[in-house]
Write a protein that holds these residues in place. Sequence first.
Motif, PDB file in Angstrom:
ATOM      1  N   CYS A   1       0.615   1.546   4.968  1.00 52.12           N
ATOM      2  CA  CYS A   1       0.640   0.078   4.947  1.00 52.12           C
ATOM      3  C   CYS A   1       0.345  -0.460   3.555  1.00 52.12           C
ATOM      4  O   CYS A   1       0.970  -1.424   3.099  1.00 52.12           O
ATOM      5  CB  CYS A   1      -0.390  -0.503   5.914  1.00 52.12           C
ATOM      6  N   THR A   2      -0.626   0.152   2.880  1.00 53.17           N
ATOM      7  CA  THR A   2      -0.969  -0.317   1.537  1.00 53.17           C
ATOM      8  C   THR A   2       0.199  -0.097   0.581  1.00 53.17           C
ATOM      9  O   THR A   2       0.573  -0.991  -0.185  1.00 53.17           O
ATOM     10  CB  THR A   2      -2.209   0.430   1.014  1.00 53.17           C
ATOM     11  N   LEU A   3       0.797   1.094   0.651  1.00 51.62           N
ATOM     12  CA  LEU A   3       1.866   1.413  -0.292  1.00 51.62           C
ATOM     13  C   LEU A   3       3.131   0.608  -0.025  1.00 51.62           C
ATOM     14  O   LEU A   3       3.721   0.042  -0.941  1.00 51.62           O
ATOM     15  CB  LEU A   3       2.203   2.908  -0.226  1.00 51.62           C
ATOM     16  N   PHE A   4       3.547   0.551   1.245  1.00 50.54           N
ATOM     17  CA  PHE A   4       4.870   0.011   1.524  1.00 50.54           C
ATOM     18  C   PHE A   4       4.887  -1.449   1.958  1.00 50.54           C
ATOM     19  O   PHE A   4       5.917  -2.092   1.931  1.00 50.54           O
ATOM     20  CB  PHE A   4       5.586   0.881   2.564  1.00 50.54           C
ATOM     21  N   ILE A   5       3.747  -1.965   2.369  1.00 50.76           N
ATOM     22  CA  ILE A   5       3.704  -3.386   2.700  1.00 50.76           C
ATOM     23  C   ILE A   5       2.776  -4.109   1.727  1.00 50.76           C
ATOM     24  O   ILE A   5       3.119  -5.149   1.177  1.00 50.76           O
ATOM     25  CB  ILE A   5       3.239  -3.618   4.153  1.00 50.76           C
ATOM     26  N   GLY A   6       1.598  -3.528   1.502  1.00 52.74           N
ATOM     27  CA  GLY A   6       0.599  -4.170   0.645  1.00 52.74           C
ATOM     28  C   GLY A   6       1.074  -4.374  -0.788  1.00 52.74           C
ATOM     29  O   GLY A   6       1.032  -5.485  -1.317  1.00 52.74           O
ATOM     30  N   ILE A   7       1.543  -3.300  -1.409  1.00 53.09           N
ATOM     31  CA  ILE A   7       1.934  -3.401  -2.820  1.00 53.09           C
ATOM     32  C   ILE A   7       3.135  -4.342  -3.021  1.00 53.09           C
ATOM     33  O   ILE A   7       3.075  -5.220  -3.889  1.00 53.09           O
ATOM     34  CB  ILE A   7       2.153  -2.001  -3.431  1.00 53.09           C
TER      35      ILE A   7
END
Length: 456
Positions: free
Chosen positions: A50-56
């Motif tokens: 989630c952090t890599l593909f949505i968050g960033i």
Amino acid sequence: MKTQREHWGSYFGLIMAAAGSAIGLGTLWKFPYVTGENGGGLFVIIYIVCTLFIGIPLFMGELIIGRKAQRAAVGSFAELSSPGSNWRAVGWLGVLSSFLILSYYSVVSGWGLNYVFLSLVQFYQNRTPAEIASVFDQLYVSGDISLFWHLIFMLVTIGVVYQGVRKGIEYWSRILTVALLVLLIGLFAYSTSLDGFSQGLRFIFYPDFAKFSPSSALEALGLAFFTMSLGQGIIITYGSYMKHSDDIPRTAFIIGSMVIVISLLAAMTIFPMIFSFGFQPQEGFGLVFKTLPVLFAQMPGSLLVSSTFFILLVFTALTSAVALLEVVAANFIDLFDWSRSKAVWISGAAAFLLGIPSALSGSQGIFSAWQELYGKNFFLTIDALVSTWLLPLCGLFTALFVGWRMDSVKRIEEYLSGTRLSSLYSIWLFFIRWIAPAAILLIILQKSGIIDIDKF
Ligand code: TRP
């Protein structure tokens, strides 16, 4: 108010300010306990995804909105959409989230302050691990003590924001963020020597599908938003202070990876202890306060280590709380022309008042039937409302805004300005247009029971 907008002094200053707001209780307190409650393993992987593909991508989107509009949250949405459009409501939703977070953030930070004090009197001496852990339970049910520290912490936050953020807090947060990192690495090194180390690592990283429930995914998403301070307009505001020569994609990657690394480091320090000393991983939100003092008590120089750790915890919490209060107050200053001191005092006092039922959750001193009625105590209800609903919703609208509503020339201009990662533009656009909204929507539908992934 068309004065020349202030910009970050240096790129390092920007990174440290963003990191200072991102790294706080979310990374040190929330990530470990939520991971524990959700069975570790797969939850951690989903959090990272989630952090890599949505968050960033969303982080980049918020920076782009802010730098283009050169305004804070509400104003930015207004500036980049047509006059009178409803998009500004997304900005307000973000401000509301910040306000709600601040109310209970201050309660937890207050507990941190209490632990600074406890460390100085070496409360863990001659106590068994179970006794050390039970100190938190006592604190939690003693409403007046929680309330006292909540008040002190909120007053400090108000004091800092009232004086202006830049000079004092920004200077200190640079030093303290680095100090925290050093201390955390030291503690981690120590925990590698514990018997439960491999069991702890296994808990964090081994994906046990049997224990996984898809509904945890929304929690992972909410946590990713919470730790990256997304969906509240804060990153938009930070973007507005950025220079056109600053690299937006690179900044987002740096912050995203820092947050992941520090969260994992905190978890890898805490879980080995849990297994070594016979605690339960699903201990709940008292986890950090219960387990770390046990480790400190065993270490040489425990007085120093323990006090330093909790002082740093309070400082990182303070750098985040200051940002939270600033977001709320800044919008009142902008929109109602309030003076700074009026805006800060009123917002701070209101957040304090709303925090009272959270501080008294354990003692049930107020709203004693809350848990029976709503299934969770007041503190956890507000947290769930924000992390599971408001932040993802706000994130969804922000992604849609950047991907579809914002003028495409402005969007590409702002993305490209200052970056060396221009080749990633179309990939990023694909993510912000399709992947992020679809993933957020899917998780929201699942969580609200409209669809059930288990049945497919
Ligand atoms: N990200 C912060 C943390 O991990 C908490 C936080 C959420 C925050 N939203 C924020 C901090 C907005 C500053 C501004 O603890």
